[in-house]
Write a protein that holds these residues in place. Structure first.
Motif, PDB file in Angstrom:
ATOM      1  N   CYS A 260       9.006  62.279 -12.722  1.00  8.10           N
ATOM      2  CA  CYS A 260       8.885  60.831 -12.560  1.00  8.10           C
ATOM      3  C   CYS A 260       8.256  60.446 -11.234  1.00  8.10           C
ATOM      4  N   SER A 261       8.739  61.010 -10.125  1.00 10.76           N
ATOM      5  CA  SER A 261       8.229  60.577  -8.806  1.00 10.76           C
ATOM      6  C   SER A 261       6.819  61.091  -8.557  1.00 10.76           C
ATOM      7  N   THR A 262       6.512  62.309  -9.003  1.00  9.32           N
ATOM      8  CA  THR A 262       5.153  62.824  -8.806  1.00  9.32           C
ATOM      9  C   THR A 262       4.167  62.047  -9.669  1.00  9.32           C
ATOM     10  N   SER A 263       4.594  61.696 -10.880  1.00 10.38           N
ATOM     11  CA  SER A 263       3.722  60.863 -11.730  1.00 10.38           C
ATOM     12  C   SER A 263       3.486  59.513 -11.074  1.00 10.38           C
ATOM     13  N   PHE A 276      -0.233  57.483   2.149  1.00  5.18           N
ATOM     14  CA  PHE A 276       1.067  56.965   2.608  1.00  5.18           C
ATOM     15  C   PHE A 276       1.660  56.019   1.575  1.00  5.18           C
ATOM     16  N   ALA A 277       0.843  55.128   1.036  1.00  5.91           N
ATOM     17  CA  ALA A 277       1.336  54.163   0.031  1.00  5.91           C
ATOM     18  C   ALA A 277       1.809  54.915  -1.210  1.00  5.91           C
ATOM     19  N   SER A 278       1.084  55.964  -1.578  1.00  3.28           N
ATOM     20  CA  SER A 278       1.432  56.713  -2.796  1.00  3.28           C
ATOM     21  C   SER A 278       2.739  57.466  -2.629  1.00  3.28           C
ATOM     22  N   GLY A 413      11.828  67.869   0.761  1.00  6.56           N
ATOM     23  CA  GLY A 413      11.436  69.062  -0.004  1.00  6.56           C
ATOM     24  C   GLY A 413      10.258  68.767  -0.912  1.00  6.56           C
ATOM     25  N   ARG A 414      10.252  67.594  -1.555  1.00  4.47           N
ATOM     26  CA  ARG A 414       9.227  67.259  -2.549  1.00  4.47           C
ATOM     27  C   ARG A 414       7.915  66.797  -1.939  1.00  4.47           C
ATOM     28  N   MET A 415       7.899  66.566  -0.622  1.00  7.45           N
ATOM     29  CA  MET A 415       6.689  66.056   0.028  1.00  7.45           C
ATOM     30  C   MET A 415       5.446  66.903  -0.251  1.00  7.45           C
ATOM     31  N   PRO A 416       5.490  68.249  -0.127  1.00  6.94           N
ATOM     32  CA  PRO A 416       4.276  69.020  -0.406  1.00  6.94           C
ATOM     33  C   PRO A 416       3.788  68.884  -1.839  1.00  6.94           C
ATOM     34  N   GLY A 417       4.715  68.761  -2.773  1.00  7.91           N
ATOM     35  CA  GLY A 417       4.312  68.593  -4.177  1.00  7.91           C
ATOM     36  C   GLY A 417       3.593  67.270  -4.368  1.00  7.91           C
ATOM     37  N   TRP A 418       4.139  66.203  -3.804  1.00  4.50           N
ATOM     38  CA  TRP A 418       3.475  64.894  -3.928  1.00  4.50           C
ATOM     39  C   TRP A 418       2.079  64.945  -3.318  1.00  4.50           C
ATOM     40  N   ILE A 419       1.997  65.560  -2.118  1.00  2.30           N
ATOM     41  CA  ILE A 419       0.687  65.623  -1.438  1.00  2.30           C
ATOM     42  C   ILE A 419      -0.300  66.460  -2.256  1.00  2.30           C
ATOM     43  N   ALA A 420       0.191  67.596  -2.785  1.00  2.00           N
ATOM     44  CA  ALA A 420      -0.680  68.487  -3.571  1.00  2.00           C
ATOM     45  C   ALA A 420      -1.243  67.764  -4.793  1.00  2.00           C
ATOM     46  N   HIS A 421      -0.398  67.036  -5.496  1.00  2.00           N
ATOM     47  CA  HIS A 421      -0.864  66.340  -6.704  1.00  2.00           C
ATOM     48  C   HIS A 421      -1.792  65.182  -6.354  1.00  2.00           C
ATOM     49  N   TRP A 422      -1.462  64.463  -5.266  1.00  2.00           N
ATOM     50  CA  TRP A 422      -2.330  63.352  -4.862  1.00  2.00           C
ATOM     51  C   TRP A 422      -3.707  63.882  -4.524  1.00  2.00           C
ATOM     52  N   ARG A 423      -3.747  65.017  -3.790  1.00  2.00           N
ATOM     53  CA  ARG A 423      -5.039  65.612  -3.376  1.00  2.00           C
ATOM     54  C   ARG A 423      -5.799  66.146  -4.581  1.00  2.00           C
ATOM     55  N   GLU A 424      -5.100  66.828  -5.481  1.00  2.00           N
ATOM     56  CA  GLU A 424      -5.765  67.400  -6.665  1.00  2.00           C
ATOM     57  C   GLU A 424      -6.441  66.274  -7.472  1.00  2.00           C
ATOM     58  N   GLN A 425      -5.719  65.174  -7.621  1.00  2.00           N
ATOM     59  CA  GLN A 425      -6.264  64.052  -8.371  1.00  2.00           C
ATOM     60  C   GLN A 425      -7.426  63.408  -7.606  1.00  2.00           C
TER      61      GLN A 425
END
Ligand code: SDX
Length: 454
Positions: A260-263, A276-278, A413-425
Motif C-alpha cells: 500500500c505505501s510503496t504504491s 520528498f512529497a512522494s 526501514g522502508r525508506m530504501p524501498g520507497w526510494i528504489a521504486h520512486w527512482r525505478e519509475q
C-alpha cells in the motif's frame, strides 16, 4: 491488437481454438476476451522473470469499450519492477534476487538499501563512499526544527515525520534532476541519514528530552539508538546485540514490492511530484493500522489480553466472528503462507531477549497465540499466518522504543524501498500518470431543483 466480431455465437468456440492453436504453432502466448457482443479481442501475455503471467490490458478500453473492476487491485499489476520478488503462496521474498534469509543473516541495512536502490551489492569502495555521504548529510537543516516545537505533545509521530520529510524539499533545490546519480546519490544519503535524526527527535520531543545530534563516529543503527536514548548527562551506548537486532529489523522491512505505501509513493511520483512529497505520502499510507500501524496494534492487543486475564480464547473468537475485528499481525494480502520475515523476526526476538536477559510475558503470549491460531480451522482455511508485524514489536520493546514510535521505525526501514521504486519509475520513460477508472453507480442525469421547491 487484433479484434473481430462473430455474429453467430456458436462459431466462437471454433474460432478461439483456432487462434490458440495458431499461437502454439507460432510459439506465442496471447489471451482472448470474448464479449457478449461476440467481439473477440486478443491481448498479449506478459511473463515475468519468475514465470508470473499478466494479461497486458493496456488497450482494453480503446479496443472493447469495457474496463476491468478489481477493488484493492489484488489481481492487477500496476507496473513491471526488477526490485523485489514475493511469492505469497510459497512464502518467498528476494531483494534483487537475493533471498531475504541470506540478507538478514549476512548483510547490513545500508548495503541492502544500496542493493535495492541501485541494483547491486556495493563493493568496499562504493560502501565506504556512501557511508561518507551518510555522515556528511546527517545534519538536519536547523530551519526544520520549528516543526518540532509546533507539534502537540500527544501528536502522532508519523504525522510529524510526514511533515518534516515534505518540508525538506524547501532546503534541497537540486532535487528533481536524478538522471545522473551525481546529485541523486547525495540526496538519497540525505534522506536515509536524516530520517533517523527526525525520528529520534520526534521521540525526544514527545518524551520532553532535549534535541540529540548524530555522532559522526557511529554506524547507522548505533547512531539512531544513540539519538533515541542519549540525554546530555547520560550518553547511551547500545550493545552489539541491540545494534544487530535493529539492523536485521531494518533489512526485513526495507521493501515489499507493491504494498500500500510503496504504491502510494509510486502514484504520487507518477504525477512528477518530487521524492520528498512522494515519501511523505508513503508515510501516511504506512501509518494505517492494517499496514505499518499493525506492529503497535499487535502489542496493544496482546497487552490487553494479559491485563484482561481472560486468555486469548475471547480474542480468537472475536477475530473469527466480528468482521470489524482482526487478530493484528495475522494475515496478509499476498502471503498465504508463513511470512518469511515473521520467522526471522521471531528468532531475532528470542535471541535479543535472551542476551538482554529480558523475560517478556507479551512475547510468551504471542508464541502461544500463534500456536492456537495455526491449529484453528478458521485461520487454516483462510491461510492466515503471522506476518511481519506479529513479532516485530517485541524487538522494538526490548530496544526500549515505545509503541507510538513503532510505525516510525517501520518507515525508516522502508525508506530504501520507497526510494528504489520512486527512482525505478522516474527513470522508466514509459511511465504514465496513475489514473484508475471506475464503474459509476450513482444517479443518472436529473434536473436541478431550486431550494424553494425542495
Ligand atoms: C503489512 O502488502 C504488504 O506487503 C504489506 C506489508 C509490507 O511489508 O509492506 O507486508 C506490511 O501491512 C502487513 C499486514 C499488517 N496488518 C495486520 O496485521 C492487520 C491484520 N491483518 C488483516 O487486516 C488482513 O489480514 C490484511 C489487511 C493484512 C490482509 O487482508 P486481506 O488480504 O484483504 O484479507 P481479507 O480482508 O480479504 O480477509 C480474508 C478473510 C476474511 O474472512 P472471510 O470474509 O473470508 O470470512 O480472512 C479474514 C477476513 O475476515 N481475515 C482475518 C484476518 N485477516 C484476514 N480474520 C481475523 N484476523 C485477521 N488478521
Amino acid at each position: 491488437m487484433s479484434k473481430q466480431t462473430l455474429n453467430n455465437p456458436s462459431e466462437i468456440g471454433a474460432e478461439i481454438s483456432e487462434k490458440l492453436c495458431a499461437d502454439t504453432r507460432e510459439g506465442v502466448r496471447n489471451a482472448y476476451l470474448v464479449l457478449p457482443s461476440g467481439q473477440i479481442t486478443k491481448f498479449p501475455l506478459s511473463v515475468g522473470a519468475e514465470g508470473e503471467q499478466a494479461v497486458d490490458i493496456g488497450e482494453l478500453r480503446k479496443e472493447t469499450g469495457v474496463i476491468t473492476l478489481d477493488p484493492g487491485f489484488r489481481n492487477t499489476g500496476a507496473c513491471q519492477s526488477a526490485i523485489t520478488f514475493v511469492d505469497g503462496e510459497k512464502g518467498v521474498l528476494r531483494y534483487r534476487g537475493y533471498p531475504i534469509e541470506q540478507l538478514a543473516k549476512d548483510s547490513g541495512f545500508i548495503e541492502t538499501a544500496m542493493l535495492l536502490i541501485w541494483g547491486e551489492l556495493p563493493n568496499k569502495k562504493e560502501r565506504a563512499e556512501f557511508r561518507e555521504m551518510l555522515t556528511n548529510n546527517e545534519m538536519l537543516h536547523e530551519g526544520l526544527k520549528p516543526h518540532f516545537d509546533a507539534f502537540p505533545p500527544n501528536g502522532k509521530p508519523m504525522a510529524l515525520l510526514s511533515v518534516v520529510l515534505a518540508s525538506m524539499r524547501g532546503y534541497e533545490p537540486k532535487l528533481t534532476e536524478i538522471k545522473s546519480d551525481k546529485n541523486f546519490k547525495p540526496l538519497v544519503a540525505k534522506i536515509m541519514s536524516q530520517v533517523r535524526t527526525i525520528a529520534a527527535n520526534i521521540h525526544n520531543k514527545t518524551k520532553g528530552s532535549p534535541w540529540q545530534y548524530p555522532n559522526p563516529d557511529f554506524g547507522y543503527c548505533q547512531n539512531f539508538l544513540h539519538m533515541l536514548h542519549s540525554i546530555p548527562n547520560k550518553p547511551y551506548h547500545p550493545s552489539e546485540t541491540e545494534i544487530k537486532a535493529l539492523e536485521t529489523f531494518f533489512i526485513l522491512h526495507a521493501d515489499h514490492e507493491q504494498n500500500c505505501s510503496t504504491s502510494t509513493v509510486r502514484i504520487v511520483g507518477s504525477a512528477k511530484s518530487d521524492l520528498f512529497a512522494s515519501i511523505s505520502a508513503g508515510v501516511n499510507a504506512l501509518n494505517g493500522k492494517l499496514h505499518g500501524g499493525a506492529n503497535a496494534a499487535v502489542i496493544r492487543q496482546l497487552e490487553g489480553i494479559l491485563m484482561s486475564k481472560k486468555g486469548f480464547d475471547e480474542i480468537i473468537a472475536k477475530a473469527k466472528t466480528n468482521p470489524d475485528f482482526r487478530l493484528m499481525g495475522f494475515g496478509h494480502a499476498v502471503y498465504k503462507n508463513y511470512d518469511p520475515r515473521a520467522k526471522i523476526l521471531k528468532s531475532v526476538a528470542e535471541k535479543l531477549l535472551e542476551e538482554l536477559k529480558i523475560s517478556d510475558p507479551v512475547f510468551d503470549l504471542a508464541k502461544k497465540l500463534e500456536q492456537v491460531a495455526l491449529d484453528d480451522e478458521y485461520f487454516i482455511s483462510r491461510n492466515l499466518y503471522p506476518n511481519v508485524d506479529f513479532y516485530s514489536g517485541i524487538i522494538l520493546k526490548a530496544l526500549k522504543i515505545p509503541t507510538n514510535m513503532f510505525p516510525v521505525i517501520f518507515a525508516i526501514g522502508r525508506m530504501p524501498g520507497w526510494i528504489a521504486h520512486w527512482r525505478e519509475q522516474y527513470l522508466d520513460e514509459s511511465t504514465k500518470i496513475a489514473r484508475p477508472r471506475q464503474i459509476y453507480t450513482g444517479h443518472t442525469k436529473r434536473e436541478y431543483v431550486s431550494a424553494k421547491d425542495r
